[in-house]
Scaffold this motif. Sequence first.
Motif, PDB file in Angstrom:
ATOM      1  N   ALA A   1       0.823  -1.199   0.000  1.00  0.00           N
ATOM      2  CA  ALA A   1       0.000   0.000   0.000  1.00  0.00           C
ATOM      3  C   ALA A   1       0.860   1.254   0.000  1.00  0.00           C
TER       4      ALA A   1
ATOM      5  N   VAL B   1       2.606   1.728  -3.457  1.00  0.00           N
ATOM      6  CA  VAL B   1       1.747   2.322  -4.476  1.00  0.00           C
ATOM      7  C   VAL B   1       1.472   3.777  -4.146  1.00  0.00           C
ATOM      8  N   GLY B   2       1.269   4.038  -2.839  1.00  0.00           N
ATOM      9  CA  GLY B   2       1.033   5.422  -2.424  1.00  0.00           C
ATOM     10  C   GLY B   2       2.205   6.304  -2.775  1.00  0.00           C
TER      11      GLY B   2
ATOM     12  N   MET C   1       4.434   5.824  -5.030  1.00  0.00           N
ATOM     13  CA  MET C   1       4.541   5.995  -6.480  1.00  0.00           C
ATOM     14  C   MET C   1       3.587   7.094  -6.929  1.00  0.00           C
ATOM     15  N   LEU C   2       2.399   7.100  -6.319  1.00  0.00           N
ATOM     16  CA  LEU C   2       1.401   8.077  -6.706  1.00  0.00           C
ATOM     17  C   LEU C   2       1.796   9.476  -6.229  1.00  0.00           C
ATOM     18  N   VAL C   3       2.385   9.543  -5.034  1.00  0.00           N
ATOM     19  CA  VAL C   3       2.862  10.844  -4.557  1.00  0.00           C
ATOM     20  C   VAL C   3       3.886  11.386  -5.532  1.00  0.00           C
ATOM     21  N   TYR C   4       4.816  10.503  -5.874  1.00  0.00           N
ATOM     22  CA  TYR C   4       5.852  10.888  -6.833  1.00  0.00           C
ATOM     23  C   TYR C   4       5.212  11.404  -8.114  1.00  0.00           C
ATOM     24  N   GLY C   5       4.173  10.681  -8.552  1.00  0.00           N
ATOM     25  CA  GLY C   5       3.563  11.025  -9.831  1.00  0.00           C
ATOM     26  C   GLY C   5       2.707  12.265  -9.790  1.00  0.00           C
ATOM     27  N   THR C   6       2.069  12.537  -8.637  1.00  0.00           N
ATOM     28  CA  THR C   6       1.097  13.624  -8.646  1.00  0.00           C
ATOM     29  C   THR C   6       1.690  14.966  -8.293  1.00  0.00           C
ATOM     30  N   ILE C   7       2.906  14.958  -7.758  1.00  0.00           N
ATOM     31  CA  ILE C   7       3.498  16.233  -7.323  1.00  0.00           C
ATOM     32  C   ILE C   7       3.578  17.230  -8.470  1.00  0.00           C
ATOM     33  N   ASP C   8       3.866  16.738  -9.654  1.00  0.00           N
ATOM     34  CA  ASP C   8       4.020  17.638 -10.792  1.00  0.00           C
ATOM     35  C   ASP C   8       2.719  17.880 -11.545  1.00  0.00           C
ATOM     36  N   LEU C   9       1.627  17.309 -11.058  1.00  0.00           N
ATOM     37  CA  LEU C   9       0.377  17.480 -11.791  1.00  0.00           C
ATOM     38  C   LEU C   9      -0.075  18.938 -11.698  1.00  0.00           C
ATOM     39  N   PRO C  10      -0.870  19.346 -12.669  1.00  0.00           N
ATOM     40  CA  PRO C  10      -1.393  20.714 -12.620  1.00  0.00           C
ATOM     41  C   PRO C  10      -2.287  20.875 -11.388  1.00  0.00           C
ATOM     42  N   PRO C  11      -2.381  22.075 -10.830  1.00  0.00           N
ATOM     43  CA  PRO C  11      -3.184  22.275  -9.634  1.00  0.00           C
ATOM     44  C   PRO C  11      -4.672  22.095  -9.902  1.00  0.00           C
TER      45      PRO C  11
END
Lengths: 185, 135, 150, 485, 513
Positions: free
Chosen positions: A94, A97-98, A100-110
């Motif tokens: 868990a 995966v979390g 990985m998602l943190v890593y992935g979402t940090i750069d997402l648009p606000p």
Amino acid sequence: MSEALINTVLLSLLACITIGIVRTRNLFGVVVLSGIYSLLIASVMMVLDAVDVAMTEASVGAGMSTVLLLGTLYLTKGHEMKAFKPPLLPLFVAIGVGAMLVYGTIDLPPFGAADQPVNQHVGPDYLARSKPETGIPNVVTSVLASYRGFDTLGETTVVFTAGIGILMLLRRRRKKDDTLREGEK
Amino acid sequence: MIFEEFINYYNYFITLFLMSSGLYIVVARGNMVKKLVGLGLFQTSVYLLYLSPGKILGGTPPILAEGYEVYSNPLPHVLILTAIVVGVATLGLGLALVVRIHEAYGTIEEDEIFSKGDDLQEEDNKNSTLPGDAK
Amino acid sequence: MRLDAILRIVTKMLIPFMLIFALYVHFHGDFSPGGGFQAGVVIAAAVVFHALVFGLYPTQKIVPPRLVTLMMPAGVIIYAGVGFLTLYLGENFLDYDVLSHNHHPEKPNYHAQERGVLWVEVGVLTTVAGTMISIFYAFAGRGKGEDKTK
Amino acid sequence: MFNVDELLLLTIFIPLIGGVGIALLGRYPNIRECITLITAIILWTQVVNVYDYFQGGIIPKAGPYEVLPGLELAFNVEPLGMLFAFIASTLWIINSIYSIGYMRGNNEPRQTNFYICFAVSLFGVMGIAFSANLFTLFLFYEVLTLATYPLVTHKADENAKKGGRIYLMILLGTSMLLLLPAIIWTGALAGTLDFVPGGILQDKAPYAVLVLLSLLFMFGIGKAALMPFHFWLPAAMVAPTPVSALLHAVAVVKAGVFSVVKIVVYIFGIDLLAETGSADWLLYAAGFTVIVASLVALRQDNLKKRLAYSTVSQLSYVILAAAILTPISAVGAAMHIAAHAISKITLFFAAGSIYTAAHKTEISQLDGIGWKMPITMAAFTIGALSMIGVPPTAGFLGKWFMLQGAVSTQQWVAVGVIVLSTLLNTAYFLPIIYRAFLVPPKETGDHGEAPLPILIAISLTALGTILLFIFPDAALDLAKQMVGL
Amino acid sequence: MSASVSSLSPAILNLIEHLPALQVAIPMLGAAFVAMMRNGLLAWFVSLIISLLMPIIALFLLHETFVNGIVSYALGGWAPPVGIEYRVDVANAFVLVIVSVMAAITLPYARKVVALEIAEENRSWFYSMYLLCLCGLLGIAITGDAFNAFVFLEVSSLSTYAMIAMGRDRRALVAAYQYLIMGTIGATLYVVGVGLLYVMTGTLNFADMAVRLKEIEETRPILAALSFITVGLSLKIALFPLHKWLPNAYAYSPTMATVFLASTATKVAIYLLIRFVYTIYGPSLELVETSAVTVFVILSLAAMFIASFAACFQKNIERMLAFSSVAQIGYITLGISFAVKTGLTGGLVHLVNHAFMKGALFMCTGAMMMRLGNVKLQAVEGIGRTMPITMGLFVAAGLSLIGVPGTVGFVSKWYLALAAFETGQSWLAFAIMASSFIAVVYIGRIVEIAYFREPKGAALLAKDPPPSMILPMIILVVACFYFGIQADLTAKTAELAADAFLSSAQGTWGAVQ
């Protein structure tokens, strides 16, 4: 801003319910909580302007799923056993995966910004084209049934598949030919 | 400023919290119904992941009408409609399997089922006479 | 399921409204939230409601299991059938534009699009309602001990 | 009727066609065995035919048939292959005659399977002999392995199963784990897998890679029984005697050393190896195997096992000859393939003949048997002399050329190995002959000579051992053509 | 559409133009009709007709891609990226051909085993599930849209769960449940990955995505999306160590499902993974330099060895073959991770080769199951004598699994080892050989038991199955050998498919407007 605030509050509630689901061992309790969960997430969807989705989630998640779960509990047992295994591996999975998602979402648009790719590239096309091309004001319907109608055909097929699968498993047989499956009475 | 940042990414944090919790339930719990509920949580988190970016603050639902200019993106809605349907279909099939497993094994705890045969391997199929005539 | 008369009468009165609501959800899907899927769920809910109040057997007399079982593939056939119809009329799969009498490849065609959307939504409704009711029947018909309903 | 190229293809496929025929008519023992014999004879005439063309300057070719880009099936005739095909097809006729006597005499079960697999093995041998590139060689090498597996396990009891397991594991294992990577590596380096006089790896690979490749090839060809991959041979002794003869004389081990020589001559090229010295280790490995296998043979009481270790030792002679890396020693290698084939088959026939007539398997039981089975033991003696290398037997020729090569390049290690092993050969063969003829029998078992087909076969091969010494020209010519002498 | 077909009549021409849609729509519609039938035999017949039609369509498409390169079909008449696109190049068409050919070979075989294993009133539904599975697999392979791929992934998955649950005894139910959990996690992770990609690019169309990814290059959501998609699809592929569901699922499901799934299901997931890695990420990420490749190589090697060893210790032949499948998947993923043409060709050609040999092996096992009631090692003692044809074919297909030269298994190994040498990783070539040698052990074990022991019990009375089952087995075994000697058709097509992938990795899959 108020939209964002309501959103935040609802999401926090959602997180609380989730903790409740994880910790509850009475399965009836879990089912009730997951019903509440579905209603909450339907509200979140309302806030996110996804009215069609909210309606579906409310009827399917809170209604249909709950009925199915209760039906299953009626046919099986109501309480969860204490797990034998230490929850190290699950925690690891868990958290992995979390992370990985943190890593992935940090750069997402606000959240809520109009200038991100999603709201620039294909989405606006639908908004602009739906009325002149199909005459349907509910763009969700026009995308669902026409622009991406094939997805919906696939979705209908999924429902059909699951339905037949469930019937194959659960329909009472006319004759008793259960000798083929051991352990059954 | 920090609060804004917090708001900006709050949806994603909740998404990943739901996802991790769902996955945790699926992997950690041995009860087959509970697992399916966890699987449901896991799938639900995806809905947020898709819907959040489509939202435009100050926008309205994508039903075209006079007097509105800013609409939220309709495409994620369509995708998530499909995903919800897939989710309930999976849940239904899973629950049907659970009912049958309960009838066959008398339990819906994975540990109890596996303790009856090491990873299903050792079990004897002495009663597996076939309905048709094999010869 | 011998409940008092009020519940039974209220149910009998409510169910037509539920069905009408389902039709509204379905046919107004072009203009407001909703569509075939949601309408199908509502129809299924009406039947489930009926079964909960009046018992499985009376419900199955009104909505026979064989019928709902057939509805599942029927919906897919309607939906895919629209696709094959458009193929037959010489356009791409599910290209509804061709469904009108005066079809021009280049001109958008409200009428044809709306007609196509309506029919595929009917397909979705049929499958969803059929499946949901079937699943309910299947679960309900599989009592813990004996089949009381049959 | 056929043109030359079709003739070559036909020659390769004759045993397979024969095998199909045997499979179809397996219910009638007489017809089945007729087919075997006829196929063997047809094959022999065809090989002679091909030889005629070849000596007439026409080189039959078939292919290339592309399997995938860079991987082709192709056949052609070259001297060493011609020699190998000729030996194998000749000995198949004799072996068939012998098999009929042996299998009937011992009432073996599943004889149809036996004859089918035998024919398929010969198909493999023909394919190996006429292969024009490494892939074709490898393909038929594996066909041979797999076709002989049912033969080795023919008895189908626990022993046979174990022997078969070792047989298959060693042969498939070495070929898949070592030989195949070597082939693919060669393909990747040289861009071709064709057998080309002078080799294809010239300037294509650095020294270290060459050493590695030579190691992979030499140990990868498990059929050549270079130590430590030799013990499939004794393990395979559980098989019926005609099979042992097939393994040791006609097909399997010969295919092994044949492949070794072919790879040394046509893939590396003698010159390349001699210049770079990347295969110097081979001389020592082969010399080691020769000596150690002979020592082990000394200690075996089981006749077939002693013969098996003798084979291990003799095979390494061939490898040693190839490793001396002079043209004349390569001639010796080729000659030794032929000589060993015909003399070893004689020895095995004799062992089988003793088993059939007297049901004896141990050397210590053989006291005085020479007087009861004079033909068998006479043949055995000729074969043993040839193994030792005494003229006028064929074994002398091979050793002579080898020595010549070793002396000319002053490789005294090789010379020493040859001399020492000759002494050892004498030490393990002479006592058998001594027992058979000079020690009086302890028990009075009542048996005479073996059945007639066996005697015919054994006499023919014994005679051949001597004839090959007297008329070596055909074989010698081919051997010399190979290295261009 | 192309010059080659312009001479045909307009009606046919029209039909040919719509082949991509028909490829998926026909089994879908067929499934719906079959589900309505009460007669299992009729259901089988309709499924057979559809299954025989599919390879014809797939081969037509393959031919079209040879002539035209890329065939694009806009579903609903809406041009991508607004609409859903079917986009076929040689690589897709290659996968379509594999899946549909295996379907066409499975169906004739299926009638007898389904009649034996599936209760009468479920038979037509079972065929309906099979057609839906076929439809789903073809839908994944043909589509050019990431979300559409998910929908059809679910169609194939749900029907697969249902088929597996119909297995012989109660263990099938648990196997189906486990697969359902794992499969759903996999599919959901895939959707998460697609979601991240969608958020970053705003599109779901593969080709469009590739173009737009190149513009934004390496950002963290993109990399996270790649890992989500890889892990999700690896669950579906059963890449080690995510393979736990596969042995049970294959061992306890009905024979027909095992045969069909073993030869097709994982292949399609592999295709989808390659599509993402090469076509979508290829233009923007340096394939070779990503450390993910190293992870992939390690996992492939682990699969090749650990699963092969596990296969050696199985007591049930179907489980043994299932573990062997996990190992063989390792070869394919290893081939992909070489990221050079030879390696990719090796991986792709092994897709089809493995389908042939595993299909044949599972068919033989199914025949044994039919005669003996189970396929544990004790049960098959001595059947080399009583079921000679079945066992002979089993051994022949087993040789191919080992990779003996002259069989398709050798062709795959050849390409893979060549790629290892070409990329300077010679040790990998030895690893490939070593792992394939383990197959000798587990196949050899069965051979010894079947031939060196006396038959007893059910094995005494067993006999070879009827011709309707023998024939498909023979076809597959002959294919194993024919394409091992004459690999033109398979290897060259695989090479073209590899070319298609590699050129798409250069960004030439075409932009969409």
